[in-house]
Each structure stands twice: as structure tokens, then as C-alpha cells.
Write a protein that holds these residues in place. Sequence first.
Motif, mmCIF file in Angstrom:
data_model
loop_
_atom_site.group_PDB
_atom_site.id
_atom_site.type_symbol
_atom_site.label_atom_id
_atom_site.label_comp_id
_atom_site.label_asym_id
_atom_site.label_seq_id
_atom_site.Cartn_x
_atom_site.Cartn_y
_atom_site.Cartn_z
ATOM 1 N N UNK A 1 2.697 8.381 -0.265
ATOM 2 C CA UNK A 1 1.824 9.538 -0.330
ATOM 3 C C UNK A 1 2.478 10.675 0.445
ATOM 4 N N UNK A 2 1.867 11.856 0.374
ATOM 5 C CA UNK A 2 2.359 13.025 1.111
ATOM 6 C C UNK A 2 2.516 12.687 2.598
ATOM 7 N N UNK A 3 1.479 12.073 3.174
ATOM 8 C CA UNK A 3 1.528 11.758 4.606
ATOM 9 C C UNK A 3 2.504 10.636 4.901
ATOM 10 N N UNK A 4 2.551 9.652 4.010
ATOM 11 C CA UNK A 4 3.502 8.557 4.191
ATOM 12 C C UNK A 4 4.926 9.064 4.205
ATOM 13 N N UNK A 5 5.187 10.016 3.332
ATOM 14 C CA UNK A 5 6.515 10.616 3.241
ATOM 15 C C UNK A 5 6.899 11.258 4.574
ATOM 16 N N UNK A 6 5.953 12.019 5.144
ATOM 17 C CA UNK A 6 6.233 12.651 6.427
ATOM 18 C C UNK A 6 6.366 11.604 7.521
ATOM 19 N N UNK A 7 5.468 10.648 7.524
ATOM 20 C CA UNK A 7 5.397 9.695 8.625
ATOM 21 C C UNK A 7 6.604 8.754 8.661
ATOM 22 N N UNK B 1 0.072 12.376 -18.640
ATOM 23 C CA UNK B 1 -0.051 13.832 -18.629
ATOM 24 C C UNK B 1 -1.471 14.248 -18.229
ATOM 25 N N UNK B 2 -2.301 13.262 -17.979
ATOM 26 C CA UNK B 2 -3.652 13.518 -17.499
ATOM 27 C C UNK B 2 -3.592 14.255 -16.155
ATOM 28 N N UNK B 3 -4.437 15.263 -16.013
ATOM 29 C CA UNK B 3 -4.439 16.040 -14.766
ATOM 30 C C UNK B 3 -4.752 15.179 -13.532
ATOM 31 N N UNK B 4 -5.614 14.186 -13.716
ATOM 32 C CA UNK B 4 -6.053 13.382 -12.562
ATOM 33 C C UNK B 4 -5.186 12.159 -12.326
ATOM 34 N N UNK B 5 -4.018 12.161 -12.931
ATOM 35 C CA UNK B 5 -3.177 10.977 -12.823
ATOM 36 C C UNK B 5 -2.771 10.745 -11.358
ATOM 37 N N UNK B 6 -2.885 9.480 -10.928
ATOM 38 C CA UNK B 6 -2.474 9.149 -9.555
ATOM 39 C C UNK B 6 -1.027 8.666 -9.594
ATOM 40 N N UNK B 7 -0.101 9.585 -9.367
ATOM 41 C CA UNK B 7 1.316 9.245 -9.460
ATOM 42 C C UNK B 7 1.715 8.171 -8.467
ATOM 43 N N UNK B 8 1.048 8.189 -7.310
ATOM 44 C CA UNK B 8 1.411 7.170 -6.306
ATOM 45 C C UNK B 8 1.212 5.758 -6.838
ATOM 46 N N UNK B 9 0.184 5.595 -7.680
ATOM 47 C CA UNK B 9 -0.043 4.255 -8.254
ATOM 48 C C UNK B 9 0.931 3.965 -9.379
ATOM 49 N N UNK B 10 1.161 4.989 -10.213
ATOM 50 C CA UNK B 10 2.076 4.806 -11.349
ATOM 51 C C UNK B 10 3.489 4.492 -10.851
ATOM 52 N N UNK B 11 3.916 5.225 -9.804
ATOM 53 C CA UNK B 11 5.288 5.061 -9.322
ATOM 54 C C UNK B 11 5.555 3.676 -8.743
ATOM 55 N N UNK B 12 4.484 2.992 -8.325
ATOM 56 C CA UNK B 12 4.684 1.624 -7.841
ATOM 57 C C UNK B 12 5.053 0.695 -8.985
ATOM 58 N N UNK B 13 4.703 1.117 -10.197
ATOM 59 C CA UNK B 13 4.965 0.262 -11.362
ATOM 60 C C UNK B 13 6.204 0.703 -12.128
ATOM 61 N N UNK C 1 11.324 -3.147 2.765
ATOM 62 C CA UNK C 1 9.925 -3.494 3.060
ATOM 63 C C UNK C 1 8.982 -2.286 3.027
ATOM 64 N N UNK C 2 9.548 -1.086 3.201
ATOM 65 C CA UNK C 2 8.688 0.098 3.335
ATOM 66 C C UNK C 2 7.658 0.217 2.213
ATOM 67 N N UNK C 3 8.137 0.207 0.977
ATOM 68 C CA UNK C 3 7.209 0.359 -0.152
ATOM 69 C C UNK C 3 6.189 -0.759 -0.244
ATOM 70 N N UNK C 4 6.656 -2.028 -0.302
ATOM 71 C CA UNK C 4 5.706 -3.139 -0.438
ATOM 72 C C UNK C 4 4.683 -3.203 0.705
ATOM 73 N N UNK C 5 5.111 -2.912 1.940
ATOM 74 C CA UNK C 5 4.181 -3.050 3.068
ATOM 75 C C UNK C 5 3.309 -1.810 3.258
ATOM 76 N N UNK C 6 3.911 -0.632 3.228
ATOM 77 C CA UNK C 6 3.148 0.569 3.568
ATOM 78 C C UNK C 6 2.438 1.166 2.360
ATOM 79 N N UNK C 7 3.020 1.022 1.185
ATOM 80 C CA UNK C 7 2.384 1.601 0.000
ATOM 81 C C UNK C 7 1.493 0.560 -0.675
#
Lengths: 251, 225
Positions: free
Chosen positions: B132-138, A75-87, A108-114
Amino acid sequence: MTIKEKGQVLLEIAGLKKEYDGAVVLDNINLSIHRGEVVVVLGASGCGKSTLLRCLNGLENIQGGEIKFSGKSLTDKNIKWQEIRQRIGMVFQNYDLFPHMTVMDNILLGPLKVQKRDKKEVLEEAKVLLERVGLFERRDSFPRQLSGGQKQRIAIVRALCMKPEIMLFDEVTAALDPEMVREVLDVILGLAKQGMTMVIVTHEMGFAKAVADRIVFIDAGKICEAATPDEFFQNPKTERARQFLNIFNFK
Amino acid sequence: MLNSGISVLVEGINLQRLLAGLFVTARIALISIVIGSVLGIMLGLIRTSKSKVVRFICRFYLEVFRIIPILVWMFIVYFGVTNMFNIHLSGELVALIIFSLWGAAEMSDIVRGAIESLPKHQIESGRALGLSFWGLYRYILIPQAIRRLLPGAINLSTRMVKTTSLVVMIGVIDVVKVGQQIIERSILKTPTASFWIYGLIFILYFIVCYPLAKLSKILETKWES
């Protein structure tokens, strides 16, 4: 209590409150999920159980309370959801594969691009996972060439390939033809045996009984009852839970 | 009579002149389609923004080009703006500017429509993977949107090709204007000149537009399979 519950707390929900335009959907939800534990969330349609799952990986913002994921406040304002969602892996009710990509590209999309992991290593892992769900030979197919059950198994593999610490399943068999439900549930049962931490929203009572370490029954946005499957199905404590279970009893 | 009239097409340098006119038409159309598409795609993406102010400005831009006829736009810039600021702009440059801006406006609406038509759970499953926002679009939105916007975009392109016939009104010698000149010169000697010349222009427009339509068909079937 099962041995699994002795694992440390992975996800802690305290006083969670969720509103849509002033209407309270979830109210004062308190729930701790331990590593390796399988929690099945039951409840009538519209009781807020799907919303609860969506709050856990930030697809919904919450209006009160706190969610902690391995000790870190979500619930932290600065939480990086992109990192949390990988877990935190999530599989949805709709077949949510990306239709313009092959099965393999979807995975492959998530593991390679994220996660920017090594392609060779990910391919190897994807192969093992696909073989486990019996769909390795469909790796070059497009989603539209697959049945609903196959798509859902691929969606599970796609989430697993991110190496999540917990998996959220949001009514993953609700949109499937009855004869395809089993193949998807078997995959989830397999994950439970391996010790994957899971929160599962489902309407399949037999499955809930078989897979759950703990049943959480939600009614009108509140946790009404939490118990082991045996207790809950054989001897529900609340009247509301009894009514709910009666719907599934044909006599 | 008709037999003798067809020779007007190859008399002197008539054919070369018509082809040169067609080249002007095609050049204006092609350059504005390219500029219009690039600007339009960017604008269309911006139009999916959550900000009401941003959306309103983009919407206003689109409506301004939809409501005011292209011909009036060309007059405003060619006669009005040049006069006001005491500058000279060639007819073709004005045509390029107006057609590019018009193309961008219409294209933005096609792009916005394509992106907004994508199912919401596509966005959610992309986000759930940690994109990310851009990844989603891309990786998710743009590749899927392109497939959906293609029919509309090709339709817009052929409309732009056809509408270039208006540039004659600001003094650009396009294929239609060349045709008129040839007809005026030959009408006494060959009374059927207008039939042959306009007939050829009809075919020339077809030759420019048909490949576009064909391309869209090919891509559509390719992506469907």
C-alpha cells in the motif's frame, strides 16, 4: 495448438489503448491469455511491449479498452490494485531488489506484510523456492553481494513467493552480462514446465522459441502478428516481422 | 605571561559558570534538533506529495526560513510578536521556537531530497508486490532515505549547535555570553583572559559537535557494509 490453450481464459485484453501526452503507444490491443499458457511478446525497442506489461498490473493507466483478470475488470474505477497485484507477479529489467534488506527479507516482505501469511509457512516456501534456483545458502546476503544473475533469480523467487496466478517478465535478462542470461532463463523455463501462466517480454530469440506457446509480435503499438513459435520463426506472415527477425540473423 | 593567564579558567566559579553556559547552549540545540527533525521528517514526506498547492506551501515555508536570517527571526518574535500581542516570552523559549522551526524547514528539504533521489523502480517493484502507499513508505522508502539523509542531517545539527551563539542577542546567557562576562571582569588582572576563555569555548563546541560527526561516520560505514 497446444493442449495448454484449452485452459480457461485468465487474462483478457480487449481494445486496449494507451497514450502518453497524446502520443499513442498502444492501440487496439486484443489478446487472451489462457491458464498455463506462455505468451512471449516480441518487437523492436520502443514498440510498446514493456508498456503493455505495465498496463496489466496497473503501473500505467490506460486510455481505452478493457482488461479482465479471471473475469474481473481491471479498468473498474474501484479496482483494488493492491489485491490484484498480489495475484500478478512481475519481474523487471533492473535489479529491483530492496538494497537495505537481506535476500530473505526481500522475499518475506510481500507474503508477511501484504498478505499477512504465517511466517513459518512462508519461510518453508521461500526455502523450497530458493533451493530450486540454487541460492538458498545466499539467504542472508545483501543484494549488493550478489551477481546480476543471482539478483534476478531472487527477484523471481520474491514474486513467486506471493503465489501469483500469472507472472509478467519485463526484459529480465536485458541488463545482464551474457554469461548470466542462461541461469535466469533456465528458471523461467522451469516455471513453464510446471505450467505457470506467463507473459514474457524478451529479446532472446532462442529462448522465446523454446519457452513460448504463442508469440505475439508488436509493431508501432499494434499487434502485428500472433502465431505459434514454429510458424512465427520459420514462416512469418507479415513483412514487418520478417524484417524484425532478419536483424537477429547473422549470415 | 600565557602561563599565568590559564589560571583564569579555574578562578572562583568560572569553570562552573562556563559549563552552565554550555548546558544552556546544548539544551537549546538538542531540543530544537529533536523537534526540528520530527517536524522536518513529516514535512519532508508531505513535500513528496503530488499536490502542487501542498508542495508550494511547504516550499514557501522553507524559503522564508532560508531567506530571513535567524537573528532577524529571533528579533521579530522576541521584540515584535511579544510587543504586538502584549505577552512575555523568555529568550530561551523564543530561541527554541525559532531554532525548531528553522531545523524543520531545512530538515524537510533534506528528507525530500533523499526520498526523491531513490530510484523510481524501487517504488514500482514495491507496488508490484502489492504494498500500500503507507507500506511503500514504511518498508521501502523511509529506511532507504534515512541512510541517504544522514550526512545532511548531521551537518544541519552541527550548524544548529553553532548558530545557537546568536541567542545572546535576545538576552539568553549561553556559553559565549558567560565567557564575555568572565573576560570583562578579569581583563585588567589577566590581559590574556580572552585567549584562554575563547580557547576553552572553542574546545567545548568541538566536544559537543564532534560526537555528532563521529556518529554519522559510524552509521554510514555500518550501513555500507
